[in-house]
Structures are given as C-alpha cells and as structure tokens.
Design a protein around this motif. Structure first.
Motif, PDB file in Angstrom:
ATOM      1  N   VAL A  19       0.884  -1.241  -0.008  1.00  0.00           N
ATOM      2  CA  VAL A  19       0.047   0.147  -0.058  1.00  0.00           C
ATOM      3  C   VAL A  19       0.738   1.357  -0.033  1.00  0.00           C
ATOM      4  N   LEU A  20       1.823   1.147   0.940  1.00  0.00           N
ATOM      5  CA  LEU A  20       2.624   2.398   1.078  1.00  0.00           C
ATOM      6  C   LEU A  20       3.815   2.631  -0.323  1.00  0.00           C
ATOM      7  N   CYS A  21       4.073   1.597  -0.909  1.00  0.00           N
ATOM      8  CA  CYS A  21       4.894   1.466  -2.100  1.00  0.00           C
ATOM      9  C   CYS A  21       3.815   2.314  -3.175  1.00  0.00           C
ATOM     10  N   ILE A  22       2.687   1.880  -3.329  1.00  0.00           N
ATOM     11  CA  ILE A  22       1.699   2.497  -4.299  1.00  0.00           C
ATOM     12  C   ILE A  22       1.719   4.006  -4.158  1.00  0.00           C
ATOM     13  N   TYR A  23       1.299   4.175  -2.679  1.00  0.00           N
ATOM     14  CA  TYR A  23       1.311   5.568  -2.454  1.00  0.00           C
ATOM     15  C   TYR A  23       2.334   6.486  -2.478  1.00  0.00           C
ATOM     16  N   SER A  24       3.449   5.875  -2.422  1.00  0.00           N
ATOM     17  CA  SER A  24       4.910   6.595  -2.602  1.00  0.00           C
ATOM     18  C   SER A  24       5.036   6.980  -4.209  1.00  0.00           C
ATOM     19  N   VAL A  25       4.529   6.202  -5.105  1.00  0.00           N
ATOM     20  CA  VAL A  25       4.559   6.546  -6.314  1.00  0.00           C
ATOM     21  C   VAL A  25       3.652   7.551  -6.890  1.00  0.00           C
ATOM     22  N   VAL A  26       2.495   7.566  -6.292  1.00  0.00           N
ATOM     23  CA  VAL A  26       1.273   8.388  -6.558  1.00  0.00           C
ATOM     24  C   VAL A  26       1.606   9.566  -5.998  1.00  0.00           C
ATOM     25  N   LYS A  35       2.446   4.002  11.481  1.00  0.00           N
ATOM     26  CA  LYS A  35       2.044   5.290  11.427  1.00  0.00           C
ATOM     27  C   LYS A  35       3.205   6.203  10.957  1.00  0.00           C
ATOM     28  N   GLY A  36       4.465   5.763  11.687  1.00  0.00           N
ATOM     29  CA  GLY A  36       5.490   6.433  11.292  1.00  0.00           C
ATOM     30  C   GLY A  36       6.025   6.423   9.663  1.00  0.00           C
ATOM     31  N   LEU A  37       5.760   5.249   9.439  1.00  0.00           N
ATOM     32  CA  LEU A  37       5.919   4.909   8.018  1.00  0.00           C
ATOM     33  C   LEU A  37       4.927   5.576   7.019  1.00  0.00           C
ATOM     34  N   ALA A  38       3.708   5.788   7.472  1.00  0.00           N
ATOM     35  CA  ALA A  38       2.776   6.383   6.695  1.00  0.00           C
ATOM     36  C   ALA A  38       3.194   7.966   6.449  1.00  0.00           C
ATOM     37  N   ALA A  39       3.578   8.469   7.510  1.00  0.00           N
ATOM     38  CA  ALA A  39       3.969   9.931   7.576  1.00  0.00           C
ATOM     39  C   ALA A  39       5.316  10.045   6.921  1.00  0.00           C
ATOM     40  N   ALA A  40       6.057   9.062   7.065  1.00  0.00           N
ATOM     41  CA  ALA A  40       7.391   9.197   6.392  1.00  0.00           C
ATOM     42  C   ALA A  40       7.170   9.076   4.691  1.00  0.00           C
ATOM     43  N   VAL A  41       6.590   8.421   4.076  1.00  0.00           N
ATOM     44  CA  VAL A  41       6.046   8.225   2.772  1.00  0.00           C
ATOM     45  C   VAL A  41       5.746   9.486   2.375  1.00  0.00           C
ATOM     46  N   GLU A  42       4.675  10.142   2.939  1.00  0.00           N
ATOM     47  CA  GLU A  42       4.095  11.519   2.483  1.00  0.00           C
ATOM     48  C   GLU A  42       5.041  12.349   2.637  1.00  0.00           C
ATOM     49  N   ASN A  43       6.259  12.525   3.323  1.00  0.00           N
ATOM     50  CA  ASN A  43       7.226  13.512   3.369  1.00  0.00           C
ATOM     51  C   ASN A  43       8.281  13.254   2.248  1.00  0.00           C
ATOM     52  N   TYR A  44       8.592  11.998   2.084  1.00  0.00           N
ATOM     53  CA  TYR A  44       9.242  11.640   1.033  1.00  0.00           C
ATOM     54  C   TYR A  44       8.841  12.356  -0.422  1.00  0.00           C
ATOM     55  N   GLY A  45       7.518  11.808  -0.683  1.00  0.00           N
ATOM     56  CA  GLY A  45       6.963  12.151  -1.889  1.00  0.00           C
ATOM     57  C   GLY A  45       6.871  13.484  -2.018  1.00  0.00           C
ATOM     58  N   ASN A  46       6.705  14.171  -1.092  1.00  0.00           N
ATOM     59  CA  ASN A  46       6.335  15.755  -0.907  1.00  0.00           C
ATOM     60  C   ASN A  46       7.770  16.454  -1.347  1.00  0.00           C
ATOM     61  N   PHE A  61      10.661   2.120  -1.357  1.00  0.00           N
ATOM     62  CA  PHE A  61      10.287   0.768  -1.498  1.00  0.00           C
ATOM     63  C   PHE A  61      10.927  -0.350  -0.557  1.00  0.00           C
ATOM     64  N   VAL A  62      12.479  -0.052  -0.369  1.00  0.00           N
ATOM     65  CA  VAL A  62      13.264  -0.905   0.416  1.00  0.00           C
ATOM     66  C   VAL A  62      12.833  -0.744   1.992  1.00  0.00           C
ATOM     67  N   GLN A  63      12.316   0.373   2.401  1.00  0.00           N
ATOM     68  CA  GLN A  63      12.114   0.687   3.840  1.00  0.00           C
ATOM     69  C   GLN A  63      10.828  -0.009   4.139  1.00  0.00           C
ATOM     70  N   VAL A  64       9.966   0.187   3.099  1.00  0.00           N
ATOM     71  CA  VAL A  64       8.428  -0.243   3.910  1.00  0.00           C
ATOM     72  C   VAL A  64       8.182  -1.593   3.324  1.00  0.00           C
ATOM     73  N   LEU A  65       9.060  -2.325   2.297  1.00  0.00           N
ATOM     74  CA  LEU A  65       9.106  -3.847   2.215  1.00  0.00           C
ATOM     75  C   LEU A  65       9.792  -4.547   2.941  1.00  0.00           C
TER      76      LEU A  65
END
Length: 225
Positions: A95-102, A149-160, A209-213
């Motif tokens: 889920v987080l991989c897909i969101y990171s791409v989007v 929770k931390g990963l979801a917030a981190a993915v948002e920050n990375y993408g932005n 991808f590496v972090q969340v997988l």
C-alpha cells in the motif's frame, strides 16, 4: 527597561508549557507586547486586524478540519480498511509503495493530493493498518501500529520533499536558480535544475520501497512466530 518588550515571548513559553489554548496565548502575547511598548489597545487591535486580513489566505486550511471530521464521522476510515482487507495478498508495504509512487508523481506535476491531515490520517493509514493485519493474520501490537503510523507519515514526506523540485516552476527550483546565479552560474536554467531533481526523486522512491517492504518482511516473521 527595553527588555520588558520581550515579555510576549515569556507568555508564549509559559502558555505552551501549560498546554493552554494556542490561539489565545498568541493573541494575549501580542496584546501585552503592544501595551508594554507604549501602544494603546486600539492601535494593537488595528495591527492584529490588518495582519489577519493581509494573511487571510493562510487560514483557508482550517476549512479542511471540519471536512475531515465529517468524512471520518461517516466511516471513511472503516470503509477504506474494509476494502483493502478484501484485496488478496495486500500488505502495508505494498500500500505504501503505491502511495509513494502516486505522491511523488503528484509532487513532480505540482498537483497537491496529499497531506498528513487530509489524506494520510483518514485514508492511507487505515488502509496500511488493515493490510498489515491481513498479512500478519492477527491483531497488530502497539509497537507495530506505531511503526506503521511513522512509515505512512514518512512516505508522505518523502514524496512531497524529494519530488517537488522536478516541477520547473516550483519555489524550490526558483530559489536554487537564484542562488546559483548570484554565485556566478549565469547559465543555470530552471529546466536544468528540475531535470537533475528527477534522479533524486527516483532514488527516494527506490529507498522508500526498500524501507516499507523490509517492514513487510519483519511483519511476516512476527506473524509466523
């Protein structure tokens, strides 16, 4: 006696330490600072009013909060979690991989679809939690839930953060160009900077991808114990 004008800072520090209402603390601090500086109450209120009007666009984001509250009240989080739980082989990492791409693609195109309050908390986080629980086959521990929770917030920050400079007209690219031109790099263009940022964005997505997988792998090991 000039130091008395710094009393506003003290009021803010004390107010925040006591966990008082933030807006009230800031307003009181501004009023007190103005009064001890020799201004009358009318002048202080005029300055506060003018500042609010000139920066009124900054308060538009407050409209988001009741909207988020309403959609959560009517079960957006629960429906998102239910739907993701129906997907075969779903996991938090996927889920987080897909969101990171989007999210990265949206930032690169200067399209604002994300945000911790308006997107991650009511949608991405519950989907990730449901997917993680499905992959594990049992309830998540408190530690696992906090890590998601931390990963979801981190993915948002990375993408932005790492993809926003792919857009040539973004403020970051303009700032970089202005700085480089001021240092003597006259031939540096916006497109040159943004094209260089593409590599950073791709590396960011790959590392995400590496972090969340890797989190998925840890979850499976924990679920099999």
């Amino acid at each position: 006696m000039e130091y008395i004008t710094l009393i506003g800072i003290l009021i803010i520090v004390v107010g925040f330490a006591l966990k008082l209402d933030v807006l009230a603390v800031v307003i009181v601090s501004g009023i007190v600072t103005g009064l001890v500086s020799g201004m009358n109450i009318v002048e202080v209120l005029e300055i506060l009013g003018e500042s609010f009007v000139s920066n009124r666009l900054m308060s538009i984001f407050l409209i988001i909060f009741p909207v988020i509250a309403i959609i959560e009240r009517y079960g957006l989080k629960e429906r998102a979690a239910y739907l993701i739980g129906k997907i075969k082989n779903a996991s938090a990492g996927k889920v987080l991989c897909i969101y990171s791409v989007v999210r990265s693609a949206a930032s690169a195109l200067n399209v604002r679809i994300g945000g911790h309050v308006q997107f991650v908390r009511p949608l991405i986080l519950p989907m990730s939690e449901a997917a993680a629980q499905k992959a594990k086959g049992e309830e998540l521990t408190e530690k696992e839930d906090e890590e998601i929770k931390g990963l979801a917030a981190a993915v948002e920050n990375y993408g932005n953060f790492f993809a926003q400079n792919v857009f040539p007209a973004s403020s970051g690219v303009v700032l970089i160009q202005g700085t480089l031109v001021g240092l003597g790099f006259k031939d540096m263009t916006l497109s040159m900077i943004s094209s260089s940022a593409i590599y950073i964005a791709l590396i960011s997505v790959a590392l995400t991808f590496v972090q969340v997988l890797w989190f998925d792998i840890k979850m499976k090991k924990g679920g099999n114990k």
